[in-house]
Design a protein around this motif. Structure first.
Motif, PDB file in Angstrom:
ATOM      1  N   SER A 182     -20.713 -68.591  48.091  1.00  0.00           N
ATOM      2  CA  SER A 182     -21.520 -69.333  49.055  1.00  0.00           C
ATOM      3  C   SER A 182     -22.342 -68.384  49.926  1.00  0.00           C
ATOM      4  O   SER A 182     -23.516 -68.651  50.195  1.00  0.00           O
ATOM      5  N   VAL A 183     -21.725 -67.285  50.346  1.00  0.00           N
ATOM      6  CA  VAL A 183     -22.471 -66.360  51.210  1.00  0.00           C
ATOM      7  C   VAL A 183     -23.624 -65.720  50.442  1.00  0.00           C
ATOM      8  O   VAL A 183     -24.751 -65.655  50.941  1.00  0.00           O
ATOM      9  N   VAL A 184     -23.361 -65.280  49.208  1.00  0.00           N
ATOM     10  CA  VAL A 184     -24.422 -64.623  48.440  1.00  0.00           C
ATOM     11  C   VAL A 184     -25.578 -65.594  48.187  1.00  0.00           C
ATOM     12  O   VAL A 184     -26.746 -65.265  48.433  1.00  0.00           O
ATOM     13  N   LEU A 185     -25.260 -66.818  47.748  1.00  0.00           N
ATOM     14  CA  LEU A 185     -26.334 -67.753  47.417  1.00  0.00           C
ATOM     15  C   LEU A 185     -27.110 -68.178  48.660  1.00  0.00           C
ATOM     16  O   LEU A 185     -28.340 -68.168  48.661  1.00  0.00           O
ATOM     17  N   ALA A 186     -26.385 -68.533  49.731  1.00  0.00           N
ATOM     18  CA  ALA A 186     -27.082 -68.994  50.932  1.00  0.00           C
ATOM     19  C   ALA A 186     -27.955 -67.891  51.518  1.00  0.00           C
ATOM     20  O   ALA A 186     -29.105 -68.144  51.902  1.00  0.00           O
ATOM     21  N   SER A 187     -27.431 -66.655  51.562  1.00  0.00           N
ATOM     22  CA  SER A 187     -28.255 -65.602  52.163  1.00  0.00           C
ATOM     23  C   SER A 187     -29.419 -65.232  51.252  1.00  0.00           C
ATOM     24  O   SER A 187     -30.473 -64.822  51.729  1.00  0.00           O
ATOM     25  N   LEU A 188     -29.235 -65.434  49.947  1.00  0.00           N
ATOM     26  CA  LEU A 188     -30.332 -65.165  49.010  1.00  0.00           C
ATOM     27  C   LEU A 188     -31.484 -66.157  49.237  1.00  0.00           C
ATOM     28  O   LEU A 188     -32.646 -65.766  49.316  1.00  0.00           O
ATOM     29  N   VAL A 189     -31.136 -67.442  49.365  1.00  0.00           N
ATOM     30  CA  VAL A 189     -32.173 -68.461  49.562  1.00  0.00           C
ATOM     31  C   VAL A 189     -32.876 -68.250  50.899  1.00  0.00           C
ATOM     32  O   VAL A 189     -34.110 -68.215  50.986  1.00  0.00           O
ATOM     33  N   LEU A 190     -32.075 -68.064  51.950  1.00  0.00           N
ATOM     34  CA  LEU A 190     -32.637 -67.848  53.282  1.00  0.00           C
ATOM     35  C   LEU A 190     -33.472 -66.570  53.300  1.00  0.00           C
ATOM     36  O   LEU A 190     -34.569 -66.525  53.866  1.00  0.00           O
ATOM     37  N   GLY A 191     -32.952 -65.523  52.644  1.00  0.00           N
ATOM     38  CA  GLY A 191     -33.664 -64.255  52.592  1.00  0.00           C
ATOM     39  C   GLY A 191     -34.995 -64.397  51.867  1.00  0.00           C
ATOM     40  O   GLY A 191     -35.998 -63.796  52.267  1.00  0.00           O
ATOM     41  N   LEU A 192     -35.024 -65.223  50.814  1.00  0.00           N
ATOM     42  CA  LEU A 192     -36.269 -65.449  50.075  1.00  0.00           C
ATOM     43  C   LEU A 192     -37.292 -66.146  50.966  1.00  0.00           C
ATOM     44  O   LEU A 192     -38.477 -65.775  50.989  1.00  0.00           O
ATOM     45  N   LEU A 193     -36.827 -67.156  51.718  1.00  0.00           N
ATOM     46  CA  LEU A 193     -37.751 -67.859  52.614  1.00  0.00           C
ATOM     47  C   LEU A 193     -38.343 -66.890  53.644  1.00  0.00           C
ATOM     48  O   LEU A 193     -39.559 -66.874  53.860  1.00  0.00           O
ATOM     49  N   PHE A 194     -37.498 -66.087  54.255  1.00  0.00           N
ATOM     50  CA  PHE A 194     -37.983 -65.121  55.247  1.00  0.00           C
ATOM     51  C   PHE A 194     -38.940 -64.121  54.597  1.00  0.00           C
ATOM     52  O   PHE A 194     -39.964 -63.764  55.175  1.00  0.00           O
ATOM     53  N   ALA A 195     -38.579 -63.658  53.395  1.00  0.00           N
ATOM     54  CA  ALA A 195     -39.428 -62.676  52.722  1.00  0.00           C
ATOM     55  C   ALA A 195     -40.802 -63.278  52.441  1.00  0.00           C
ATOM     56  O   ALA A 195     -41.830 -62.621  52.619  1.00  0.00           O
ATOM     57  N   LEU A 196     -40.851 -64.553  52.023  1.00  0.00           N
ATOM     58  CA  LEU A 196     -42.134 -65.201  51.748  1.00  0.00           C
ATOM     59  C   LEU A 196     -42.958 -65.320  53.034  1.00  0.00           C
ATOM     60  O   LEU A 196     -44.171 -65.138  53.025  1.00  0.00           O
ATOM     61  N   LEU A 197     -42.277 -65.620  54.146  1.00  0.00           N
ATOM     62  CA  LEU A 197     -42.985 -65.732  55.423  1.00  0.00           C
ATOM     63  C   LEU A 197     -43.562 -64.385  55.846  1.00  0.00           C
ATOM     64  O   LEU A 197     -44.664 -64.316  56.400  1.00  0.00           O
ATOM     65  N   LEU A 198     -42.807 -63.314  55.586  1.00  0.00           N
ATOM     66  CA  LEU A 198     -43.256 -61.987  56.032  1.00  0.00           C
ATOM     67  C   LEU A 198     -44.271 -61.368  55.076  1.00  0.00           C
ATOM     68  O   LEU A 198     -44.898 -60.374  55.404  1.00  0.00           O
ATOM     69  N   ASP A 199     -44.406 -61.962  53.880  1.00  0.00           N
ATOM     70  CA  ASP A 199     -45.302 -61.364  52.895  1.00  0.00           C
ATOM     71  C   ASP A 199     -46.744 -61.818  53.123  1.00  0.00           C
ATOM     72  O   ASP A 199     -47.457 -62.111  52.194  1.00  0.00           O
ATOM     73  N   ARG A 200     -47.166 -61.953  54.354  1.00  0.00           N
ATOM     74  CA  ARG A 200     -48.558 -62.269  54.650  1.00  0.00           C
ATOM     75  C   ARG A 200     -48.844 -61.636  55.999  1.00  0.00           C
ATOM     76  O   ARG A 200     -47.940 -61.471  56.808  1.00  0.00           O
ATOM     77  N   SER A 260     -21.179 -66.709  59.733  1.00  0.00           N
ATOM     78  CA  SER A 260     -21.377 -65.406  60.349  1.00  0.00           C
ATOM     79  C   SER A 260     -21.755 -64.372  59.295  1.00  0.00           C
ATOM     80  O   SER A 260     -22.571 -63.477  59.541  1.00  0.00           O
ATOM     81  N   LEU A 261     -21.159 -64.496  58.100  1.00  0.00           N
ATOM     82  CA  LEU A 261     -21.490 -63.547  57.035  1.00  0.00           C
ATOM     83  C   LEU A 261     -22.899 -63.770  56.499  1.00  0.00           C
ATOM     84  O   LEU A 261     -23.618 -62.814  56.182  1.00  0.00           O
ATOM     85  N   GLY A 298     -24.818 -57.706  46.835  1.00  0.00           N
ATOM     86  CA  GLY A 298     -24.188 -58.601  47.804  1.00  0.00           C
ATOM     87  C   GLY A 298     -22.767 -58.920  47.381  1.00  0.00           C
ATOM     88  O   GLY A 298     -21.837 -58.859  48.190  1.00  0.00           O
ATOM     89  N   SER A 299     -22.557 -59.230  46.097  1.00  0.00           N
ATOM     90  CA  SER A 299     -21.219 -59.585  45.627  1.00  0.00           C
ATOM     91  C   SER A 299     -20.250 -58.426  45.782  1.00  0.00           C
ATOM     92  O   SER A 299     -19.126 -58.613  46.248  1.00  0.00           O
ATOM     93  N   ILE A 300     -20.682 -57.218  45.397  1.00  0.00           N
ATOM     94  CA  ILE A 300     -19.786 -56.066  45.490  1.00  0.00           C
ATOM     95  C   ILE A 300     -19.270 -55.924  46.919  1.00  0.00           C
ATOM     96  O   ILE A 300     -18.088 -55.678  47.147  1.00  0.00           O
ATOM     97  N   TYR A 301     -20.171 -56.086  47.895  1.00  0.00           N
ATOM     98  CA  TYR A 301     -19.755 -55.871  49.276  1.00  0.00           C
ATOM     99  C   TYR A 301     -19.002 -57.071  49.845  1.00  0.00           C
ATOM    100  O   TYR A 301     -18.049 -56.910  50.602  1.00  0.00           O
TER     101      TYR A 301
END
Lengths: 293, 324
Positions: B102-120, B192-193, B250-253
């Motif tokens: 759950s942590v890996v997937l949720a942070s991946l999706v959220l991270g993608l959204l943020f990355a798309l916002l910052l990529d302009r 929190s994670l 992400g999974s390893i850590y």
């Protein structure tokens, strides 16, 4: 960057589509600002709380406008009744800095052997290094504890130095391999033809090109060592306690002082925050083991 | 651990067909002179990481409680049977899998959204990026303590405080004040994670977005592709290896996470993951044999994941070899 407006021809006034794209760009910029602020809010709240007095910190609803005071920091650094944080901060600094230096000393020659003059089957060696990182640390914790207990190294900072070195060595080898691979071999060979020896080559050719990458590697090793909790918690007691262990004990030993806890968290995180902000770009390269460039 | 090394070998066989980094001159040196620089690192790493594991393997065959050391005896596979049939331990396996996924997937999706916002480009982009990275740079224990005491606390935590404030705007002076950690422990730990790991995913994906070939993106726009089409058919395929890398690292850590579970719930309320359970079995219950057996099982589990993971990395890695 690839904003939609970037490709609009400059000669004509913006066509309606481009103007729409422009407005959308502004809106998305606002969304980015808003998400940035919201996402960072907990950390901002931590800093703000650390600057409030204890009664102001523990109110409901929260008080954003309470008077600013540095009492919590003064309290944290000693005048209060609790233990001084300095020994544990110094322990953390010792373990992190010395292990980082050791990692560099061990990883540099290894990375050199894996990239500039690659040994045969070098990829297998690389994967062996990475595979040690996949071995969960808990699986070796008990023997390390028993070993330390028997040779009298429990609660000894040098044990942490050794363990942190082994913890970061694989990452460092991976990162540095990719940084050293950037050094063009033709330059090295030209220098060799001119009669330069290995120390000269390392100092005059390799270091300037791979230097920033080596610095990034050192930074990551420092951060991981500074943050580590499990080893430190199990293998240290009073004398060799590190800052993260100090933090976990901070709450139980003194009851809960929220403002002081926040101040403590800010202080312990500060070295990593400063280092991280300074090297944002290098961070991603390092954390992705050089696979993303 | 020789078995993992063996895994690495089998996985890497295809890569061996690619030329080993096209270096002119003396290639693929095999003499001791070229190998010597490797030895200190290798010997050190084997001594400090592999030997303890071998010792763990040995201890796992004993019935050994440190509070009763005289009763130590050889137990064979007894510990493994106990561990495999222990419901608490099986529970912590499930917890580990759930928490990691759950942590890996949720942070991946959220991270993608943020990355798309910052990529302009927009005003203050660098500053917003710094804001978004901050959670990742907090010491994990600090972050966990922050969430536990300053955010989740039912009496004066920020979450309930904001809720009181919002409810107060609507005239409700005594809104419900949930106790986040006891009411929804897993969600509390995961949140929190996710907060800590989203910046990591964002950084990797941002690097991916910014390495997209500009001319291809422009050609697509010229051809009339809309935003969704460019994203679906150009950006996503290009991002694939960056997404894989994020999931892998992400999974390893996160599989090994100890700090958040230890700090937020002390493993209570069904949030004990494997690292925490093993820590407890030997540090508090003093069951050395059982803890070691559990540790060995974790390693076997990790090896299964690692075999899969190494395949992913090796695809990343071969590409890099090809590029260089």
């Amino acid at each position: 960057m690839t904003t939609a407006t970037g490709s609009a021809p400059p000669r004509r006034p913006l066509p309606p589509a481009a103007r729409r794209a422009n407005r959308r760009g502004t809106a998305l910029g606002l969304v980015a600002w808003l998400s940035g602020i919201l996402f960072c809010l907990p950390a901002g709240w931590m800093v703000l709380t650390s600057l409030h007095s204890e009664p102001d910190a523990a109110t409901n609803p929260p008080s954003f406008t309470a008077a600013i005071t540095f009492d919590s920091y003064r309290e944290f650094f000693g005048s209060g009744g609790g233990a001084s944080p300095w020994p544990s901060l110094i322990n953390s600094a010792t373990a992190s800095v010395i292990s980082t230096v050791l990692v560099l000393l061990l990883a540099l020659p290894a990375a050199y052997a894996l990239s500039i003059k690659p040994v045969r089957k070098w990829t297998n060696v690389m994967f062996f290094f990475l595979s040690t990182k996949m071995l969960p640390v808990v699986a070796g914790l008990l023997p390390l504890y028993l070993f330390a207990k028997n040779v009298g190294m429990l609660d000894n900072i040098w044990l942490l130095v050794i363990l942190y070195t082994s913890m970061n060595l694989p990452i460092a080898v991976w990162m540095m391999q990719s940084f050293l691979a950037d050094v063009p071999v033709s330059i090295i060979e030209a220098a060799q033809v001119d009669g330069a020896r290995l120390p000269t080559i390392l100092a005059r050719i390799v270091a300037p090109i791979a230097g920033p990458g080596i610095a990034a590697t050192a930074l990551i090793c420092f951060i991981f060592s500074w943050n580590e909790l499990l080893f430190a918690r199990v293998l240290t007691g009073v004398a060799a306690q590190t800052a993260p262990v100090f933090l976990t004990g901070f709450v139980t030993s003194q009851g809960l002082f929220l403002a002081q806890l926040c101040a403590a968290s800010v202080v312990v995180s500060l070295p990593v925050l400063v280092a991280g902000f300074a090297a944002q770009d290098k961070l991603v390269q390092g954390l992705s083991l050089g696979a993303v460039k | 651990m020789t078995s993992t090394l063996a895994t690495g070998t089998t996985v890497m066989e295809p890569a061996a067909h690619h030329p080993v980094a096209p270096r002119p001159g003396k290639q693929g040196g095999s003499g001791w002179a070229t190998r010597a620089p490797l030895l200190p690192a290798l010997v050190f790493l084997i001594a400090v990481t592999q030997l303890p594991f071998v010792a763990t393997l040995g201890i796992s065959a004993f019935d050994w409680n440190s509070l009763d050391p005289d009763a130590r005896r050889f137990a064979g596979v007894e510990n493994y049977v106990t561990v495999a049939t222990d419901p608490a331990l099986r529970g912590s396996v499930l917890t580990t899998v759930l928490l990691t996924a759950s942590v890996v997937l949720a942070s991946l999706v959220l991270g993608l959204l943020f990355a798309l916002l910052l990529d302009r480009t927009f005003f203050g982009r660098g500053f917003v990026r710094t804001l978004l990275i901050t959670p990742f740079l907090l010491v994990p224990v600090s972050a966990a303590l922050l969430w536990k005491h300053a955010l989740y606390n039912p009496e004066y935590g920020l979450l309930n405080g904001m809720w009181t404030w919002v409810a107060g705007l609507f005239g409700d002076e005594t809104p419900a004040q949930p106790d986040w950690i006891s009411d929804m422990p897993m969600l509390a730990v995961a949140a929190s994670l996710i907060w800590q790991w989203t910046p990591f995913m964002m950084l990797i994906l941002l690097a991916g977005l910014q390495s997209r070939p500009v001319d291809m993106m422009e050609a697509a726009r010229m051809d009339g592709a809309n935003v969704w089409q460019t994203f679906r058919y150009l950006t996503v395929p290009h991002l694939r290896r960056y997404l894989e890398l994020g999931i892998l690292l992400g999974s390893i850590y996160i599989v090994q996470n100890f700090d958040a579970v230890f700090t937020l719930t002390s493993g209570g309320l069904g949030t004990a993951n494997l690292p925490y359970t093993i820590y407890q079995t030997f540090y508090q219950a003093h069951e050395y044999g059982l803890a070691s057996a559990a540790g060995v099982l974790v390693v076997i589990g990790t090896m299964v994941i690692a075999t899969f993971a190494l395949r992913v990395v090796s695809s990343l890695f071969t590409e890099e070899v090809k590029r260089s």
